[in-house]
Design a protein around this motif. Structure first.
Motif, mmCIF file in Angstrom:
data_model
loop_
_atom_site.group_PDB
_atom_site.id
_atom_site.type_symbol
_atom_site.label_atom_id
_atom_site.label_comp_id
_atom_site.label_asym_id
_atom_site.label_seq_id
_atom_site.Cartn_x
_atom_site.Cartn_y
_atom_site.Cartn_z
ATOM 1 N N MET A 1 11.154 -8.087 -1.675
ATOM 2 C CA MET A 1 11.087 -7.799 -3.110
ATOM 3 C C MET A 1 12.154 -8.588 -3.872
ATOM 4 S SD MET A 1 8.515 -5.787 -3.587
ATOM 5 C CE MET A 1 7.742 -6.773 -2.289
ATOM 6 N N GLU A 2 13.327 -8.705 -3.292
ATOM 7 C CA GLU A 2 14.396 -9.476 -3.930
ATOM 8 C C GLU A 2 13.976 -10.929 -4.126
ATOM 9 O OE1 GLU A 2 17.873 -9.053 -1.554
ATOM 10 O OE2 GLU A 2 18.075 -6.895 -1.931
ATOM 11 N N GLU A 3 13.261 -11.463 -3.145
ATOM 12 C CA GLU A 3 12.841 -12.862 -3.212
ATOM 13 C C GLU A 3 11.709 -13.082 -4.214
ATOM 14 O OE1 GLU A 3 11.889 -13.685 0.835
ATOM 15 O OE2 GLU A 3 13.991 -13.908 1.454
ATOM 16 N N LYS A 4 10.914 -12.048 -4.465
ATOM 17 C CA LYS A 4 9.748 -12.192 -5.340
ATOM 18 C C LYS A 4 10.024 -11.822 -6.801
ATOM 19 C CE LYS A 4 6.249 -11.521 -1.751
ATOM 20 N NZ LYS A 4 5.224 -10.629 -1.169
ATOM 21 N N VAL B 1 4.739 -5.726 -7.425
ATOM 22 C CA VAL B 1 5.587 -6.924 -7.402
ATOM 23 C C VAL B 1 4.857 -8.076 -6.722
ATOM 24 C CG1 VAL B 1 7.679 -7.926 -6.401
ATOM 25 C CG2 VAL B 1 7.780 -5.696 -7.533
ATOM 26 N N THR B 2 4.184 -7.783 -5.623
ATOM 27 C CA THR B 2 3.441 -8.825 -4.903
ATOM 28 C C THR B 2 2.322 -9.391 -5.770
ATOM 29 O OG1 THR B 2 3.937 -7.809 -2.767
ATOM 30 C CG2 THR B 2 2.057 -9.311 -2.851
ATOM 31 N N ILE C 1 10.248 -8.141 -12.987
ATOM 32 C CA ILE C 1 11.459 -7.367 -12.723
ATOM 33 C C ILE C 1 11.028 -6.063 -12.076
ATOM 34 C CG2 ILE C 1 13.285 -5.983 -13.805
ATOM 35 C CD1 ILE C 1 13.653 -8.209 -15.839
ATOM 36 N N MET C 2 11.703 -5.698 -11.008
ATOM 37 C CA MET C 2 11.412 -4.436 -10.333
ATOM 38 C C MET C 2 12.426 -3.383 -10.758
ATOM 39 S SD MET C 2 11.170 -3.636 -6.226
ATOM 40 C CE MET C 2 10.402 -2.117 -5.635
ATOM 41 N N LYS D 1 -4.223 -3.997 -7.038
ATOM 42 C CA LYS D 1 -2.974 -4.559 -6.543
ATOM 43 C C LYS D 1 -2.881 -4.292 -5.035
ATOM 44 C CE LYS D 1 -0.745 -3.043 -10.855
ATOM 45 N NZ LYS D 1 0.269 -2.127 -11.427
ATOM 46 N N PRO D 2 -2.421 -5.219 -4.228
ATOM 47 C CA PRO D 2 -1.620 -6.400 -4.555
ATOM 48 C C PRO D 2 -2.397 -7.632 -4.995
ATOM 49 C CG PRO D 2 -1.835 -6.225 -2.193
ATOM 50 C CD PRO D 2 -2.485 -4.993 -2.765
#
Length: 217
Positions: free
Chosen positions: A199-202, A176-177, A187-188, A146-147
Motif C-alpha cells: 500500500m505504501e508503494e501504491k 488503493v489497488t 491517498i490511503m 474493485k480491485p
C-alpha cells in the motif's frame, strides 16, 4: 502531484464509520445461527463487492446448506440496514472540514463506492452531506468491482478531469489497488486495515485522518 482539479471519495470506512457496524451485525447473526465467524474473517472482505462476499459465504458455510446461508446473509443485511436507517452511523474524522475546504476551492467531488445506490443515498442524506457531491458512482454503474479500476475510470469520466490532476481517497486494499491500476494518485486513510508495504508503494501518502488531506491539494 500537480494541482488537484477533482477528488474521488470512497464511502465505507472513509466517509462513514460503517465497517464496524457491518462487522457487529454480521457477528451477531452468525452467533445466533451457529456460524463460525470472526473479525479476521470480516476484514478479508473489506472493499469487496456484495456479490463476491456472498459467494465466499456460500463457499465457507456450504456445509450448512444454501437456504441457511441465504438466511444468514439476509438477516445480517437487515440488521445492518436498520442501524443505517436509525442514523447510527458516525462520520469519520475530518469529513465535513475537508468537504467544506474543497467546496470553497471549487474543486469537484464525487463518491465512487462499491455499495448499492440506495445505501449511499441513505447515508449521505442522514449525515446531511449529499449536497457536497457533484455525482455518485455505485456498484450498479459498473460491471466489475474493485480491485478492478472500472469504477474509478467511470468517476474520472464524470469529473471530466485528467488522471494526473485527480485525487482518490481510499481506506481499503482493493480500493488503493484499483486507483493505482487506473493510474490516478491515491491517498490511503486506513480504517480497520493496517497499511502494508504494498500500500505504501501504491499511494501518494498514507494519512491518519481526512483532516490532513488539504495539505496535499
Amino acid at each position: 502531484m500537480t494541482k488537484v482539479e477533482g477528488v474521488i471519495f470512497d464511502m465505507d470506512g472513509l466517509l462513514f464509520d460503517t465497517e464496524l457496524i457491518y462487522y457487529r451485525s454480521t457477528q451477531k447473526v452468525a452467533d445466533a445461527m451457529g456460524f463460525p465467524y470472526s473479525r479476521a474473517l470480516y476484514q478479508k472482505f473489506i472493499g469487496v463487492s456484495d456479490e463476491e462476499v456472498q459467494g465466499n459465504y456460500h463457499e465457507i458455510y456450504k456445509g450448512h446448506g444454501k437456504e441457511k446461508v441465504d438466511e444468514f446473509i439476509r438477516l445480517a443485511y437487515e440488521d445492518t440496514y436498520q442501524e443505517f436507517e436509525a442514523g447510527n452511523v458516525p462520520l469519520k474524522e475530518g469529513v465535513v472540514e475537508l468537504l467544506t475546504y474543497l467546496e470553497e476551492k471549487n474543486i469537484p467531488r464525487v463518491v465512487a463506492s462499491s455499495n448499492v445506490r440506495s445505501t449511499i443515498d441513505l447515508l449521505l442524506k442522514n449525515a446531511e452531506i449529499r449536497h457536497y457531491f457533484d455525482d455518485i458512482i455505485s456498484c450498479e454503474n459498473v460491471r466489475r468491482a474493485k480491485p478492478d479500476p472500472e469504477i474509478f475510470q467511470v468517476a474520472l469520466a464524470r469529473l471530466g478531469t485528467s488522471a494526473e490532476k485527480t485525487l482518490i481517497l481510499e481506506d481499503s486494499y482493493h480500493g488503493v489497488t484499483a486507483a493505482h491500476t487506473a493510474g490516478i494518485p491515491v491517498i490511503m486513510v486506513p480504517d480497520l486495515l493496517e497499511p502494508t508495504k504494498d500500500m505504501e508503494e501504491k499511494t501518494l501518502n498514507i494519512l491518519t485522518s481526512l483532516k490532513e488531506v488539504p495539505g496535499f491539494i
